[in-house]
Enzyme design. Sequence first.
Site, PDB file in Angstrom:
ATOM      1  N   MET A   1       0.828  -1.186   0.000  1.00  0.00           N
ATOM      2  CA  MET A   1       0.000   0.000   0.000  1.00  0.00           C
ATOM      3  C   MET A   1       0.876   1.254   0.000  1.00  0.00           C
ATOM      4  O   MET A   1       2.016   1.225   0.448  1.00  0.00           O
ATOM      5  CB  MET A   1      -0.898   0.013   1.243  1.00  0.00           C
ATOM      6  N   CYS A   2       0.337   2.312  -0.457  1.00  0.00           N
ATOM      7  CA  CYS A   2       1.038   3.594  -0.493  1.00  0.00           C
ATOM      8  C   CYS A   2       0.841   4.324   0.838  1.00  0.00           C
ATOM      9  O   CYS A   2       0.132   3.863   1.721  1.00  0.00           O
ATOM     10  CB  CYS A   2       0.514   4.449  -1.642  1.00  0.00           C
TER      11      CYS A   2
END
Length: 251
Positions: A1-2
């Site tokens: 995930m960012c």
Amino acid sequence: MCRHIGYLGEPLSPAEALFRAPHSLLVQSYAPADMRGGGSVNADGFGLGWYPGPGSPPLRHRRSTPLWTDETLPPLAAAVTSGAFVAAVRNGTTGLPVTEAAAAPFTHGRWLFSHNGVVRGYPDSLAELAKTLPVTDLLTLEAPTDSVVLWALLRARLATGEDPLTAVAALTAAVEAAAPGSRLNFLLTDGETLIGTTWTHALSVLETPAGVWLASEPLDGDPRWRPVPDHHAVRATAAGVDLLPLTQETR
């Protein structure tokens, strides 16, 4: 995930949040505290978008490399002051391209947008929704990623004059229906309103006398940071901060 952060308030430099805070975006790029969606680092690109002045369209600096390798952004961020900005570091989904064009924030007109998460079953799961877009929009997408398609779908709603919070809520519902279990944490701003969502991933909010921060992870130990409940949206304007459930009609 960012990981991503957004700010709205009195003009200030983004350098503190990006590089100097105890848990800055730089630290989150190589030592994130909450990667529940998988991965261990956010090294597939980064970006910063900001507004140089009232009424001005946003400016942007992006790269496809890890944030810690860039020597340009630290002095640039220190020289900038802005009343609104969005910054992000990327952990690309396996199989999707690692290019500058795939790094948030994305921009169009006065808007800045970032997506932290993943659309399950992409690209097949978004095919029906993508059919609602003009063919020219599909042919001119910046990059073939789920986040870029989400941005195209959202900006199509915004272009009709739809209220931004309504547009974000409707897009979240449509994508969840098409691709159940997706992670849809958004940040959206036009320099006057800042909207964030939680959809199966974390977001925290900090209200100070100077402004409002939204961040995937708190930037420091300030006790005023509070988690945003899952399936909620945050809307910050000069009038204050609203917390609204995304499981109901949001206007």
